[in-house]
Design an enzyme around this catalytic site. Sequence first.
Site: not given
Length: 263
Positions: A173, A204, A206-209
């Site tokens: 990412k 933003t 928690g966006t990876g989760c």
Amino acid sequence: MNKILTIAGSDCSGGAGIQADIKTITAHRMYAMSAIAALTAQNTTGVYGVQETPPDFLAQQLDCIFTDIVPDAVKIGMVSSAENIRVIADKLRQYGARHIVLDTVMVSTSGHALLRPEAVDALRTQLLPLAEVITPNLPEAEVLCGSAIATREQMEQAGRAIAAQTSGAVLIKGGHLTGGADDLLVSGGQLLWFEGARVDNPNTHGTGCTLSAAIACGLAAGRSVPDAVRGAKDYLTGALRDGLDLGAGSGPVNHCWNLCARF
């Protein structure tokens, strides 16, 4: 109905971890299950404490899930100890788990270490070989490949190096790059760039989760890895563009739940 298992930490403020995963899976109209690997005390300003789940109890959770409602895909998020990483890997192999997406959570956005140093090797040797897709951000990719990443060319070099450690695909990412937010997928020896405009939204956390959970949903639905990644990125971008202000004092929270009506 497709069934998705998330193995991760609980976020008491609801913005990341297990809570973000369940919201994302439900928004995709799939059945969400969870094995909690840790409890966290956190909110929009940072992570203030982590309480790990005892390995034997984590194993018991996984036994209960796989012997009753077999998942169509598994998303793995925050797992902070080598012992719990080994438990997860053993159980996934024991039950022949399919469509495993590994979000290599190491450090929180606020800088709190979420993975013990001695657990990095366990992550690399136990979970990377099992994953169909791995989703490190740039700092995590730097740990996994052992070199700094500041350009698209270095992302490609890192992607190849990490892909050599697993039979699955690697999605690096690019949100930490200066300028755009392009992501790189290394799959089957091929490099595929997903261009993305940076959304002007401070929410933003928690966006990876959310992204990794959405990829798991796509794989469970029978999509190819590139299609699952593309759909997950579209979902996440839409969530960021929607935005939601929780009121005075609220910090960066992930609000992908806004997208429920779109599915």
